[in-house]
Design a protein around this motif. Structure first.
Motif, PDB file in Angstrom:
ATOM      1  N   ILE A  58     -17.601  -5.636 -47.302  1.00 49.94           N
ATOM      2  CA  ILE A  58     -17.781  -4.806 -46.112  1.00 49.94           C
ATOM      3  C   ILE A  58     -16.826  -3.623 -46.178  1.00 49.94           C
ATOM      4  N   ALA A  59     -17.366  -2.429 -45.943  1.00 50.56           N
ATOM      5  CA  ALA A  59     -16.570  -1.211 -45.787  1.00 50.56           C
ATOM      6  C   ALA A  59     -17.023  -0.578 -44.482  1.00 50.56           C
ATOM      7  N   MET A  60     -16.081  -0.211 -43.621  1.00 48.45           N
ATOM      8  CA  MET A  60     -16.472   0.359 -42.335  1.00 48.45           C
ATOM      9  C   MET A  60     -15.563   1.510 -41.950  1.00 48.45           C
ATOM     10  N   ALA A  61     -16.150   2.445 -41.207  1.00 51.27           N
ATOM     11  CA  ALA A  61     -15.417   3.564 -40.630  1.00 51.27           C
ATOM     12  C   ALA A  61     -16.261   4.091 -39.486  1.00 51.27           C
ATOM     13  N   GLY A  62     -15.633   4.274 -38.323  1.00 54.05           N
ATOM     14  CA  GLY A  62     -16.393   4.719 -37.154  1.00 54.05           C
ATOM     15  C   GLY A  62     -17.524   3.747 -36.873  1.00 54.05           C
ATOM     16  N   PRO A  63     -18.722   4.252 -36.620  1.00 55.04           N
ATOM     17  CA  PRO A  63     -19.837   3.362 -36.293  1.00 55.04           C
ATOM     18  C   PRO A  63     -20.557   2.806 -37.522  1.00 55.04           C
ATOM     19  N   PHE A  64     -20.116   3.186 -38.721  1.00 51.14           N
ATOM     20  CA  PHE A  64     -20.850   2.806 -39.922  1.00 51.14           C
ATOM     21  C   PHE A  64     -20.224   1.601 -40.610  1.00 51.14           C
ATOM     22  N   VAL A  65     -21.067   0.641 -40.961  1.00 50.44           N
ATOM     23  CA  VAL A  65     -20.653  -0.535 -41.722  1.00 50.44           C
ATOM     24  C   VAL A  65     -21.571  -0.634 -42.930  1.00 50.44           C
ATOM     25  N   MET A  66     -20.994  -0.533 -44.099  1.00 51.36           N
ATOM     26  CA  MET A  66     -21.752  -0.548 -45.344  1.00 51.36           C
ATOM     27  C   MET A  66     -21.074  -1.525 -46.305  1.00 51.36           C
ATOM     28  N   ASN A  67     -21.494  -1.512 -47.581  1.00 54.06           N
ATOM     29  CA  ASN A  67     -20.884  -2.384 -48.573  1.00 54.06           C
ATOM     30  C   ASN A  67     -19.745  -1.719 -49.339  1.00 54.06           C
ATOM     31  N   THR A  68     -19.774  -0.389 -49.471  1.00 51.87           N
ATOM     32  CA  THR A  68     -18.729   0.319 -50.210  1.00 51.87           C
ATOM     33  C   THR A  68     -18.269   1.541 -49.432  1.00 51.87           C
ATOM     34  N   ARG A  69     -17.087   2.034 -49.772  1.00 51.91           N
ATOM     35  CA  ARG A  69     -16.571   3.250 -49.138  1.00 51.91           C
ATOM     36  C   ARG A  69     -17.493   4.429 -49.430  1.00 51.91           C
ATOM     37  N   ALA A  70     -18.025   4.499 -50.650  1.00 51.45           N
ATOM     38  CA  ALA A  70     -18.942   5.588 -51.009  1.00 51.45           C
ATOM     39  C   ALA A  70     -20.178   5.578 -50.108  1.00 51.45           C
ATOM     40  N   GLU A  71     -20.686   4.403 -49.770  1.00 49.40           N
ATOM     41  CA  GLU A  71     -21.846   4.308 -48.875  1.00 49.40           C
ATOM     42  C   GLU A  71     -21.489   4.754 -47.456  1.00 49.40           C
ATOM     43  N   VAL A  72     -20.268   4.467 -47.012  1.00 43.34           N
ATOM     44  CA  VAL A  72     -19.826   4.928 -45.690  1.00 43.34           C
ATOM     45  C   VAL A  72     -19.743   6.452 -45.678  1.00 43.34           C
ATOM     46  N   VAL A  73     -19.175   7.032 -46.726  1.00 42.94           N
ATOM     47  CA  VAL A  73     -19.089   8.497 -46.825  1.00 42.94           C
ATOM     48  C   VAL A  73     -20.490   9.098 -46.802  1.00 42.94           C
ATOM     49  N   GLN A  74     -21.437   8.497 -47.543  1.00 48.31           N
ATOM     50  CA  GLN A  74     -22.812   8.989 -47.556  1.00 48.31           C
ATOM     51  C   GLN A  74     -23.446   8.884 -46.170  1.00 48.31           C
ATOM     52  N   ALA A  75     -23.157   7.795 -45.446  1.00 49.73           N
ATOM     53  CA  ALA A  75     -23.704   7.631 -44.092  1.00 49.73           C
ATOM     54  C   ALA A  75     -23.193   8.737 -43.173  1.00 49.73           C
ATOM     55  N   PHE A  76     -21.899   9.078 -43.269  1.00 50.40           N
ATOM     56  CA  PHE A  76     -21.358  10.178 -42.465  1.00 50.40           C
ATOM     57  C   PHE A  76     -22.043  11.493 -42.826  1.00 50.40           C
ATOM     58  N   GLU A  77     -22.221  11.746 -44.118  1.00 49.30           N
ATOM     59  CA  GLU A  77     -22.880  12.978 -44.549  1.00 49.30           C
ATOM     60  C   GLU A  77     -24.322  13.028 -44.046  1.00 49.30           C
ATOM     61  N   ASP A  78     -25.030  11.909 -44.123  1.00 51.99           N
ATOM     62  CA  ASP A  78     -26.409  11.858 -43.629  1.00 51.99           C
ATOM     63  C   ASP A  78     -26.454  12.089 -42.120  1.00 51.99           C
ATOM     64  N   PHE A  79     -25.503  11.506 -41.397  1.00 52.58           N
ATOM     65  CA  PHE A  79     -25.447  11.698 -39.951  1.00 52.58           C
ATOM     66  C   PHE A  79     -25.215  13.170 -39.615  1.00 52.58           C
ATOM     67  N   GLN A  80     -24.234  13.775 -40.276  1.00 50.54           N
ATOM     68  CA  GLN A  80     -23.903  15.180 -40.006  1.00 50.54           C
ATOM     69  C   GLN A  80     -25.048  16.110 -40.376  1.00 50.54           C
ATOM     70  N   ALA A  81     -25.879  15.708 -41.347  1.00 51.17           N
ATOM     71  CA  ALA A  81     -27.025  16.520 -41.760  1.00 51.17           C
ATOM     72  C   ALA A  81     -28.262  16.250 -40.904  1.00 51.17           C
ATOM     73  N   GLY A  82     -28.145  15.330 -39.928  1.00 47.90           N
ATOM     74  CA  GLY A  82     -29.266  15.017 -39.045  1.00 47.90           C
ATOM     75  C   GLY A  82     -30.332  14.154 -39.691  1.00 47.90           C
ATOM     76  N   LYS A  83     -29.977  13.401 -40.713  1.00 47.37           N
ATOM     77  CA  LYS A  83     -30.960  12.592 -41.436  1.00 47.37           C
ATOM     78  C   LYS A  83     -31.164  11.197 -40.858  1.00 47.37           C
ATOM     79  N   LEU A  84     -30.427  10.821 -39.824  1.00 46.55           N
ATOM     80  CA  LEU A  84     -30.520   9.462 -39.297  1.00 46.55           C
ATOM     81  C   LEU A  84     -31.490   9.324 -38.136  1.00 46.55           C
ATOM     82  N   GLY A  85     -32.165  10.385 -37.777  1.00 49.62           N
ATOM     83  CA  GLY A  85     -33.128  10.308 -36.681  1.00 49.62           C
ATOM     84  C   GLY A  85     -32.460  10.491 -35.338  1.00 49.62           C
ATOM     85  N   SER A  86     -33.203  10.184 -34.282  1.00 47.06           N
ATOM     86  CA  SER A  86     -32.671  10.324 -32.937  1.00 47.06           C
ATOM     87  C   SER A  86     -33.158   9.167 -32.084  1.00 47.06           C
TER      88      SER A  86
END
Length: 101
Positions: A58-86
């Motif tokens: 488990i790797a987590m930061a803010g609202p994101f919980v993933m398996n690796t730190r790299a996946e958490v960073v990618q989740a933040f980037e996807d969120f900031q780019a508006g790729k997670l929907g609404s």
């Protein structure tokens, strides 16, 4: 806990908004609302999720919980780019919507 204050388990451990209670094996979950609730959140709101442990890292930061730190960073980037929907989802984006009378 999504809102309010209460207790959990047979030991009646206190918990409040934003906290997580983890229960082990068993047939019963015991949660109770506190007698006095915050004025801004007068109701106790609890989300109950069950499942078997998957025993993955488990790797987590803010609202994101993933398996690796790299996946958490990618989740933040996807969120900031508006790729997670609404919420609520907006259907029909990018297509013309027609209404017949």
């Amino acid at each position: 806990m999504l809102a309010g204050q209460g207790t959990d388990g047979a030991e009646r451990r206190p918990f409040r908004k934003g906290q997580l209670a983890v229960f082990g094996p068993g047939d019963t979950i015991r949660t109770a609302a506190a007698q006095n609730q915050p004025q801004a959140e007068p109701n106790l709101d609890v989300l109950v999720i069950g499942g078997r442990p998957i025993r993955e890292p488990i790797a987590m930061a803010g609202p994101f919980v993933m398996n690796t730190r790299a996946e958490v960073v990618q989740a933040f980037e996807d969120f900031q780019a508006g790729k997670l929907g609404s919420i609520p989802a907006v259907h029909g984006l990018g297509t013309e919507l027609h209404q017949s009378n």
